[in-house]
Write an enzyme that holds these catalytic residues in place. Sequence first.
Site, PDB file in Angstrom:
ATOM      1  N   CYS A  34       0.824  -1.215   0.000  1.00  0.00           N
ATOM      2  CA  CYS A  34       0.000   0.000   0.000  1.00  0.00           C
ATOM      3  C   CYS A  34       0.856   1.262   0.000  1.00  0.00           C
ATOM      4  CB  CYS A  34      -0.945   0.011   1.202  1.00  0.00           C
ATOM      5  SG  CYS A  34      -2.157  -1.314   1.150  1.00  0.00           S
ATOM      6  N   HIS A  81     -13.766   8.787  -7.111  1.00  0.00           N
ATOM      7  CA  HIS A  81     -12.824   8.980  -8.226  1.00  0.00           C
ATOM      8  C   HIS A  81     -11.752  10.023  -7.907  1.00  0.00           C
ATOM      9  CE1 HIS A  81     -15.334   6.345 -10.570  1.00  0.00           C
ATOM     10  NE2 HIS A  81     -16.380   7.071 -10.213  1.00  0.00           N
ATOM     11  N   GLU A 124     -13.355  -1.662   2.748  1.00  0.00           N
ATOM     12  CA  GLU A 124     -12.258  -1.393   1.819  1.00  0.00           C
ATOM     13  C   GLU A 124     -12.085  -2.554   0.839  1.00  0.00           C
ATOM     14  OE1 GLU A 124      -7.922   0.225   2.724  1.00  0.00           O
ATOM     15  OE2 GLU A 124      -8.186  -1.853   3.386  1.00  0.00           O
TER      16      GLU A 124
END
Length: 134
Positions: A34, A81, A124
Amino acid sequence: MKAHLSRRYLFSASHRLHSEAMTKEENQTTYGKCNNPFGHGHNYTVEITVSGQVDQKTGMVCNLTDLDTFIEKEILARYGHENLNMLPEFAREVHTTENLCIRIYEIVQRGFHFAHLERVRLEETMMNSFEVTG
């Protein structure tokens, strides 16, 4: 009698988990893949739970249109987005999903007044979800 209403919404966003307070090695050890410099994305599911008395006239805790309109304008339009690294609210903190869940809770708690906010749950991945309650 108090009733609860939960509603789910979907949005996609990207981020890179990285703390300026840690070295490159510490970031890599802490955040693993990540911490990829190019970032990565998630298809988030946010679940909002509100509560209140069931209105005798409408038979509802709150009007779903009011909740949907608020979430669309204040949450989905803000985070959908987007690269979370670029947002001002994450300029001073690592934008983990835990922190994103807290920010969403604060926005709904501050701005949605048609019912009492009970919790925000943010998924998530299929394996990771986070929850904030008041």
